[in-house]
Design a protein around this motif. Structure first.
Motif, PDB file in Angstrom:
ATOM      1  N   GLU A  31      14.067 -17.781  -0.543  1.00 57.46           N
ATOM      2  CA  GLU A  31      14.755 -17.082   0.546  1.00 57.46           C
ATOM      3  C   GLU A  31      13.888 -16.043   1.245  1.00 57.46           C
ATOM      4  O   GLU A  31      14.042 -15.807   2.449  1.00 57.46           O
ATOM      5  CB  GLU A  31      15.993 -16.369  -0.007  1.00 57.46           C
ATOM      6  N   TYR A  32      13.026 -15.387   0.497  1.00 54.18           N
ATOM      7  CA  TYR A  32      12.266 -14.276   1.047  1.00 54.18           C
ATOM      8  C   TYR A  32      10.833 -14.289   0.526  1.00 54.18           C
ATOM      9  O   TYR A  32      10.567 -14.780  -0.564  1.00 54.18           O
ATOM     10  CB  TYR A  32      12.908 -12.941   0.644  1.00 54.18           C
ATOM     11  N   ALA A  33       9.960 -13.695   1.302  1.00 51.23           N
ATOM     12  CA  ALA A  33       8.631 -13.389   0.781  1.00 51.23           C
ATOM     13  C   ALA A  33       8.786 -12.271  -0.252  1.00 51.23           C
ATOM     14  O   ALA A  33       9.696 -11.448  -0.179  1.00 51.23           O
ATOM     15  CB  ALA A  33       7.715 -12.939   1.913  1.00 51.23           C
ATOM     16  N   ILE A  34       7.871 -12.249  -1.187  1.00 48.69           N
ATOM     17  CA  ILE A  34       7.940 -11.243  -2.237  1.00 48.69           C
ATOM     18  C   ILE A  34       6.514 -10.831  -2.580  1.00 48.69           C
ATOM     19  O   ILE A  34       5.595 -11.648  -2.506  1.00 48.69           O
ATOM     20  CB  ILE A  34       8.709 -11.790  -3.459  1.00 48.69           C
ATOM     21  N   GLY A  35       6.348  -9.573  -2.928  1.00 52.02           N
ATOM     22  CA  GLY A  35       4.978  -9.117  -3.163  1.00 52.02           C
ATOM     23  C   GLY A  35       4.906  -7.872  -4.018  1.00 52.02           C
ATOM     24  O   GLY A  35       5.883  -7.460  -4.649  1.00 52.02           O
ATOM     25  N   TRP A  36       3.729  -7.304  -4.041  1.00 52.83           N
ATOM     26  CA  TRP A  36       3.444  -6.096  -4.816  1.00 52.83           C
ATOM     27  C   TRP A  36       2.896  -5.016  -3.879  1.00 52.83           C
ATOM     28  O   TRP A  36       2.083  -5.295  -2.991  1.00 52.83           O
ATOM     29  CB  TRP A  36       2.390  -6.386  -5.886  1.00 52.83           C
ATOM     30  N   PHE A  37       3.339  -3.800  -4.101  1.00 55.25           N
ATOM     31  CA  PHE A  37       2.685  -2.662  -3.494  1.00 55.25           C
ATOM     32  C   PHE A  37       2.423  -1.627  -4.582  1.00 55.25           C
ATOM     33  O   PHE A  37       2.966  -1.722  -5.689  1.00 55.25           O
ATOM     34  CB  PHE A  37       3.490  -2.085  -2.320  1.00 55.25           C
ATOM     35  N   ARG A  38       1.581  -0.665  -4.283  1.00 53.38           N
ATOM     36  CA  ARG A  38       1.258   0.359  -5.274  1.00 53.38           C
ATOM     37  C   ARG A  38       1.244   1.726  -4.613  1.00 53.38           C
ATOM     38  O   ARG A  38       1.063   1.848  -3.399  1.00 53.38           O
ATOM     39  CB  ARG A  38      -0.094   0.046  -5.931  1.00 53.38           C
ATOM     40  N   GLN A  39       1.404   2.706  -5.440  1.00 57.18           N
ATOM     41  CA  GLN A  39       1.341   4.082  -4.949  1.00 57.18           C
ATOM     42  C   GLN A  39       0.721   4.973  -6.018  1.00 57.18           C
ATOM     43  O   GLN A  39       1.208   5.013  -7.157  1.00 57.18           O
ATOM     44  CB  GLN A  39       2.723   4.604  -4.564  1.00 57.18           C
TER      45      GLN A  39
END
Length: 121
Positions: A31-39
């Motif tokens: 259904e959706y793109a999915i990913g990783w982000f960091r902080q």
């Protein structure tokens, strides 16, 4: 309700490896793109990697290209981030997140608790 639970962070030596996992519920990867982000503390959030729904090449920020690999297991609704040759600048809290569209826009509207990645030199 969408829930994303990341795990797998920890302490790695510079040059070492870690594998992050993210179990998703309330959505499917079709259904959706999915990913990783960091902080990192005191820094802006950074998109790390993303994979669009369906077929298509994954996206990586330049500094992790060739070192990190994103993958997904649709049957398990689980997203992975294989981190190799980690560097001190990779140290951050990593979050998996749902994009707003099927293709990667890096516009995330849902993310879970992150997992801490610490790199020792």
């Amino acid at each position: 309700e969408v829930q994303l639970q990341a795990s797998g962070g920890g302490l790695a030596q510079a040059g070492g490896s870690l594998t992050l996992s993210c179990v998703a519920s309330g959505l499917t990867f079709d259904e959706y793109a999915i990913g990783w982000f960091r902080q990192a503390p005191g820094k802006e959030r950074e998109a790390v990697s993303c994979v669009s729904s369906g077929e298509g090449s994954p996206h990586y920020r330049g500094s992790v290209k060739g070192r990190f690999t994103i993958s997904s297991d649709h049957a398990k609704n689980t997203l992975y981030l294989q981190m190799n040759s980690v560097k001190s600048e990779d140290m951050a809290v990593y979050y998996c997140a749902k994009d707003v569209l099927r293709i990667c826009r890096f516009e995330y509207d849902n993310w879970g608790q992150g997992t801490q990645v610490t790199v020792s030199s």
